[in-house]
Motif scaffolding. Structure first.
Motif, PDB file in Angstrom:
ATOM      1  N   LYS A  10     -10.249  -4.087  -3.491  1.00 28.19           N
ATOM      2  CA  LYS A  10     -10.258  -5.428  -4.068  1.00 28.19           C
ATOM      3  C   LYS A  10      -9.155  -5.572  -5.124  1.00 28.19           C
ATOM      4  O   LYS A  10      -8.465  -6.582  -5.200  1.00 28.19           O
ATOM      5  N   ILE A  11      -8.975  -4.511  -5.928  1.00 32.55           N
ATOM      6  CA  ILE A  11      -7.929  -4.515  -6.960  1.00 32.55           C
ATOM      7  C   ILE A  11      -6.550  -4.543  -6.304  1.00 32.55           C
ATOM      8  O   ILE A  11      -5.664  -5.307  -6.711  1.00 32.55           O
ATOM      9  N   LYS A  12      -6.365  -3.701  -5.274  1.00 31.34           N
ATOM     10  CA  LYS A  12      -5.073  -3.662  -4.572  1.00 31.34           C
ATOM     11  C   LYS A  12      -4.741  -5.019  -3.952  1.00 31.34           C
ATOM     12  O   LYS A  12      -3.584  -5.462  -3.976  1.00 31.34           O
ATOM     13  N   HIS A  13      -5.750  -5.652  -3.390  1.00 30.85           N
ATOM     14  CA  HIS A  13      -5.532  -6.958  -2.755  1.00 30.85           C
ATOM     15  C   HIS A  13      -5.167  -8.028  -3.784  1.00 30.85           C
ATOM     16  O   HIS A  13      -4.322  -8.896  -3.530  1.00 30.85           O
ATOM     17  N   ALA A  14      -5.797  -7.953  -4.959  1.00 33.40           N
ATOM     18  CA  ALA A  14      -5.556  -8.975  -5.995  1.00 33.40           C
ATOM     19  C   ALA A  14      -4.240  -8.755  -6.738  1.00 33.40           C
ATOM     20  O   ALA A  14      -3.618  -9.713  -7.205  1.00 33.40           O
ATOM     21  N   ALA A  15      -3.798  -7.501  -6.838  1.00 36.10           N
ATOM     22  CA  ALA A  15      -2.610  -7.183  -7.638  1.00 36.10           C
ATOM     23  C   ALA A  15      -1.350  -7.727  -6.978  1.00 36.10           C
ATOM     24  O   ALA A  15      -0.947  -7.275  -5.907  1.00 36.10           O
ATOM     25  N   ASN A  16      -0.736  -8.698  -7.608  1.00 33.37           N
ATOM     26  CA  ASN A  16       0.504  -9.297  -7.111  1.00 33.37           C
ATOM     27  C   ASN A  16       1.682  -8.480  -7.622  1.00 33.37           C
ATOM     28  O   ASN A  16       1.935  -8.431  -8.829  1.00 33.37           O
ATOM     29  N   ILE A  17       2.398  -7.812  -6.719  1.00 36.39           N
ATOM     30  CA  ILE A  17       3.481  -6.915  -7.126  1.00 36.39           C
ATOM     31  C   ILE A  17       4.564  -7.644  -7.915  1.00 36.39           C
ATOM     32  O   ILE A  17       5.139  -7.103  -8.864  1.00 36.39           O
ATOM     33  N   ASP A  67       3.199   1.092  -4.968  1.00 34.30           N
ATOM     34  CA  ASP A  67       2.599  -0.232  -5.112  1.00 34.30           C
ATOM     35  C   ASP A  67       2.428  -0.574  -6.591  1.00 34.30           C
ATOM     36  O   ASP A  67       2.956   0.119  -7.465  1.00 34.30           O
ATOM     37  N   ALA A  68       1.690  -1.650  -6.872  1.00 40.08           N
ATOM     38  CA  ALA A  68       1.507  -2.114  -8.255  1.00 40.08           C
ATOM     39  C   ALA A  68       0.815  -1.056  -9.110  1.00 40.08           C
ATOM     40  O   ALA A  68       1.128  -0.892 -10.293  1.00 40.08           O
ATOM     41  N   ILE A  69      -0.107  -0.309  -8.505  1.00 41.63           N
ATOM     42  CA  ILE A  69      -0.823   0.741  -9.243  1.00 41.63           C
ATOM     43  C   ILE A  69       0.146   1.824  -9.685  1.00 41.63           C
ATOM     44  O   ILE A  69       0.153   2.243 -10.851  1.00 41.63           O
ATOM     45  N   HIS A  70       0.992   2.255  -8.752  1.00 34.80           N
ATOM     46  CA  HIS A  70       1.936   3.326  -9.078  1.00 34.80           C
ATOM     47  C   HIS A  70       3.029   2.853 -10.034  1.00 34.80           C
ATOM     48  O   HIS A  70       3.564   3.649 -10.811  1.00 34.80           O
ATOM     49  N   PHE A  71       3.342   1.580 -10.003  1.00 29.95           N
ATOM     50  CA  PHE A  71       4.309   1.051 -10.970  1.00 29.95           C
ATOM     51  C   PHE A  71       3.766   1.193 -12.390  1.00 29.95           C
ATOM     52  O   PHE A  71       4.468   1.655 -13.295  1.00 29.95           O
ATOM     53  N   LEU A  72       2.499   0.810 -12.587  1.00 24.60           N
ATOM     54  CA  LEU A  72       1.896   0.947 -13.914  1.00 24.60           C
ATOM     55  C   LEU A  72       1.773   2.414 -14.317  1.00 24.60           C
ATOM     56  O   LEU A  72       1.982   2.766 -15.480  1.00 24.60           O
ATOM     57  N   MET A  73       1.426   3.270 -13.374  1.00 25.28           N
ATOM     58  CA  MET A  73       1.324   4.701 -13.672  1.00 25.28           C
ATOM     59  C   MET A  73       2.660   5.249 -14.169  1.00 25.28           C
ATOM     60  O   MET A  73       2.714   6.019 -15.130  1.00 25.28           O
ATOM     61  N   VAL A  81      -6.693   6.103 -12.525  1.00 24.90           N
ATOM     62  CA  VAL A  81      -7.874   5.324 -12.923  1.00 24.90           C
ATOM     63  C   VAL A  81      -7.518   4.321 -14.023  1.00 24.90           C
ATOM     64  O   VAL A  81      -7.964   3.162 -13.991  1.00 24.90           O
ATOM     65  N   GLU A  82      -6.694   4.741 -14.990  1.00 29.59           N
ATOM     66  CA  GLU A  82      -6.289   3.828 -16.071  1.00 29.59           C
ATOM     67  C   GLU A  82      -5.487   2.647 -15.529  1.00 29.59           C
ATOM     68  O   GLU A  82      -5.643   1.516 -15.996  1.00 29.59           O
ATOM     69  N   ALA A  83      -4.651   2.905 -14.524  1.00 29.52           N
ATOM     70  CA  ALA A  83      -3.882   1.815 -13.906  1.00 29.52           C
ATOM     71  C   ALA A  83      -4.813   0.847 -13.182  1.00 29.52           C
ATOM     72  O   ALA A  83      -4.639  -0.379 -13.258  1.00 29.52           O
ATOM     73  N   LEU A  84      -5.813   1.398 -12.489  1.00 27.38           N
ATOM     74  CA  LEU A  84      -6.797   0.534 -11.821  1.00 27.38           C
ATOM     75  C   LEU A  84      -7.550  -0.318 -12.844  1.00 27.38           C
ATOM     76  O   LEU A  84      -7.785  -1.514 -12.625  1.00 27.38           O
ATOM     77  N   GLU A  85      -7.921   0.293 -13.965  1.00 29.21           N
ATOM     78  CA  GLU A  85      -8.649  -0.435 -15.010  1.00 29.21           C
ATOM     79  C   GLU A  85      -7.798  -1.566 -15.589  1.00 29.21           C
ATOM     80  O   GLU A  85      -8.296  -2.671 -15.846  1.00 29.21           O
ATOM     81  N   ALA A  86      -6.504  -1.292 -15.788  1.00 25.76           N
ATOM     82  CA  ALA A  86      -5.609  -2.312 -16.347  1.00 25.76           C
ATOM     83  C   ALA A  86      -5.473  -3.492 -15.396  1.00 25.76           C
ATOM     84  O   ALA A  86      -5.497  -4.662 -15.817  1.00 25.76           O
ATOM     85  N   LEU A  87      -5.336  -3.218 -14.105  1.00 27.14           N
ATOM     86  CA  LEU A  87      -5.203  -4.300 -13.116  1.00 27.14           C
ATOM     87  C   LEU A  87      -6.525  -5.051 -12.952  1.00 27.14           C
ATOM     88  O   LEU A  87      -6.525  -6.278 -12.790  1.00 27.14           O
ATOM     89  N   ALA A  88      -7.633  -4.325 -13.004  1.00 24.51           N
ATOM     90  CA  ALA A  88      -8.943  -4.979 -12.899  1.00 24.51           C
ATOM     91  C   ALA A  88      -9.154  -5.954 -14.050  1.00 24.51           C
ATOM     92  O   ALA A  88      -9.668  -7.066 -13.859  1.00 24.51           O
ATOM     93  N   GLU A  89      -8.744  -5.545 -15.253  1.00 19.28           N
ATOM     94  CA  GLU A  89      -8.869  -6.434 -16.410  1.00 19.28           C
ATOM     95  C   GLU A  89      -7.966  -7.653 -16.252  1.00 19.28           C
ATOM     96  O   GLU A  89      -8.363  -8.776 -16.552  1.00 19.28           O
TER      97      GLU A  89
END
Length: 645
Positions: A10-17, A67-73, A81-89
């Motif tokens: 759900k987070i991956k789908h919502a995260a706009n790169i 992807d967007a998660i790895h960019f934040l990492m 997990v911290e990147a997922l939390e940041a995108l979820a927020e």
């Protein structure tokens, strides 16, 4: 503890790169993709591409991608997990956490609740500042701009001891949560505010901007109250692992590959106001090796900019040694005795101040030599004993460096300062850095008896079971002494690392849970917590690899020859041993991914959408593993032999 795969999707789908990358990189459309200057390396011509259709970024200069998660990492140097939390927020997606048995994690939920309380309290303090004339006058007197107040979310704690307590009651916050977050104190069954008496509030934020605690400065100079009050250690806030200003400075640190480290919060605000935004503050606490490692995630060079008084000089030398242990390039600004960074720039202004600072900045060894010369100035310059003490203190810092290139450069500087020959310093270091008898003794290989599948995983589990309880307090490496036991160091190094063998993976997770609960990993305490099949494997490992050799008594007693045991070698070479296993495991994983990618590359017919997605995901995994491999090779002093695809 983990986040469910459904929530991750759900987070991956919502995260706009485009949105995620666009907040950090100026992007311009060219064809179907967006292009900009890469934030991960220095370049003048854009080679950094973002594909909105595929939801990925790729730099054709340095090779980073994902992807967007790895960019934040990558850009924030945070965990998955911290990147997922940041995108979820960011995208307002609620997260729940489960343990390895799929049960809801109450400890993680409690931490999220505490973060919400602390963030609310920060807003409360900030609003109080807006209507506090005393605090506003103080900020004007110290020349702190309104924009700086907003950027650092400064606040104000009222005079009254129960102001926050009363406000918290209106919000329904339980008293225990206020205690757990360090916001209140309890005496004789009564609760009162930790921060009161009219104080300027500095929120202590993590790299993602979440408030972990607070520091508070007294405004009234003639008050009998303590000048500073800080949050205590809590489940969220760990002093030895925290640096003030990281959330605001991380992007600038990465760009500059350099950071200023100051002692006080006001010193940091002054530097920010003077345009130096790549700066952090240690808040007056002793600088730790964990903090040095934290800084190294973002920059390779650090400039110590502490107060010029005796306490500041002592803190400079202590922090410098910790940074050398992390193999960082260290410079020092030596201020006049009665100055601190804030007062220095208040006195000289920006332009003249930085000109003066440039003339007062030295490499760490030169700065330490100048400090030692001043401390020993009353001794005769021809006194051999005084000179010997001064030189040994200098070389004590030099021997902390493990990077061979950096150490060689340090030897040259120290030789010039001390007027000693470089080869003499090299001999001195070689004789003093090893405190185990046999300097040529190799790290034991406890599974050398036979070739096995998943060899690195087995060696890691065997090391944990056989040597995990070895204390690291007697290690000659200062940078690992903060870990009580070898098992704690190893578990941190392998945090989030994939194991392919299900049994080894289960043993590893059980071991992690055992240590999190504060329980021993000794055989009698740990093995009963395993499932029967896991117990069988663990017992077999212990039977085969424990006490792989023993020494004849003649060696120690009759011949007085001291040979180090496996346990002694494990302690003294723990980090290298762990990294070697991790390196083997990474190369094994990379080889497997390479084979899978080659198989997909060799498909002659047009690939199906499923195959294309599989290839895309494999490439992302390969790039991530390759980055970890390169970083690990640097730590081991090796050259990566894995080519880029």
């Amino acid at each position: 503890m983990s986040i469910s795969s459904e929530i991750i999707e759900k987070i991956k789908h919502a995260a706009n790169i485009e949105e995620v990358v666009g907040t950090r990189v100026s992007l311009h459309r060219r064809g179907s993709n967006l292009w900009g200057l890469c934030p991960f390396h220095s370049e003048k011509t854009p080679s950094f591409s973002v594909s909105i259709q595929k939801g990925i970024f790729k730099c054709f200069g340095c090779g980073k991608g994902g992807d967007a998660i790895h960019f934040l990492m990558e850009i924030d140097r945070i965990s998955y997990v911290e990147a997922l939390e940041a995108l979820a927020e960011r995208y307002h997606i609620p997260i729940s956490y489960t343990d390895k048995e799929g049960k809801l994690s109450t400890s993680r939920s409690a931490k999220e609740k505490w973060k919400q309380i602390l963030n609310h309290v920060q807003i409360y303090y900030s609003k109080a500042l807006e209507s506090a004339p005393l605090a506003q006058d103080y900020l004007k007197k110290r020349n702190i701009s309104p924009s700086l107040v907003r950027d650092f979310r400064l606040g104000y704690a009222q005079e009254f001891k129960d102001d926050l307590v009363r406000h918290a009651r209106t919000k329904g916050y339980p008293s225990q949560d206020l205690l757990d977050t360090g916001l209140v104190l309890e005496r004789d069954g009564q609760f009162h505010d930790r921060f009161h008496g009219g104080r300027l509030i500095f929120p202590l934020q993590d790299p993602l901007g979440q408030v972990l605690g607070f520091a508070a400065r007294r405004i009234k100079e003639n008050s009998s109250l303590a000048k500073y009050v800080n949050s205590p250690e809590t489940k969220l806030y760990k002093k030895g692992y925290y640096l003030y200003g990281l959330h605001q400075a991380k992007t600038f640190m990465h760009q500059e590959q350099c950071v200023y480290l100051v002692e006080g919060y006001m010193d940091l605000l002054r530097l920010h106001q003077m345009g130096k935004k790549h700066c952090l503050a240690c808040g007056g606490t002793a600088f730790s090796i964990a903090q040095a490692r934290l800084v190294k995630r973002y920059a390779q060079k650090l400039i110590l900019f502490f107060d010029g008084d005796e306490a500041g000089i002592k803190a400079t030398l202590q922090a410098g040694d910790q940074l050398l242990r992390a193999d960082m390039e260290v410079q020092v600004v030596l201020l006049p005795k009665d100055e601190d960074p804030d007062s220095f720039f208040q006195k000289h202004g920006a332009e003249k101040g930085f000109q003066e600072i440039a003339q007062r900045t030295y490499d760490f060894f030169t700065a330490k030599w100048k400090i030692l010369e001043k401390q020993h100035q009353h001794s005769s310059s021809s006194n051999p004993l005084s000179q010997k003490t001064q030189i040994k203190e200098l070389l004590n810092s030099l021997e902390l460096i493990t990077d061979p290139v950096y150490k060689e450069l340090g030897i040259k500087v120290c030789a010039e300062l001390s007027k000693l020959e470089p080869h003499f310093i090299e001999r001195y270091l070689s004789e003093n850095t090893l405190d185990i008898p046999n300097v040529n003794q190799k790290i034991p290989s406890i599974i050398s008896k036979k070739e096995v599948k998943n060899r690195p995983e087995l060696e890691f589990i065997a090391m944990m079971l056989c040597y995990g309880e070895c204390s690291l307090r007697d290690s000659r490496h200062e940078k690992i002494k903060e870990y009580d036991l070898l098992v704690d160091l190893a578990l941190e190094e392998f945090e989030g690392f994939p194991f392919s063998d299900d049994t080894y993976k289960s043993i590893l997770e059980a071991l992690r849970e055992q240590r999190k609960a504060g329980k021993s990993s000794r055989e009698d305490d740990f093995l009963p917590t395993l499932k029967p099949e896991e117990q069988k494997v663990a017992k077999k490992i212990l039977a085969e690899y424990s006490n792989s050799y023993s020494l004849s008594k003649n060696w120690r007693e009759k011949h007085s020859i001291s040979i180090p045991t496996n346990e002694e070698i494990a302690v003294h070479q723990a980090e290298k041993w762990i990294l070697r296993i991790k390196h083997s495991l990474l190369e094994q994983l990379l080889e497997e991914k390479e084979k899978e990618l080659k198989h997909l590359d060799n498909i002659q017919t047009e690939k199906t959408s499923l195959q294309e997605k599989q290839q895309h995901n494999l490439m992302k995994e390969y790039i991530q593993l390759k980055g970890q491999h390169t970083e690990l090779c640097e730590r081991l002093g090796r050259v990566s032999a894995i080519p880029s695809r």
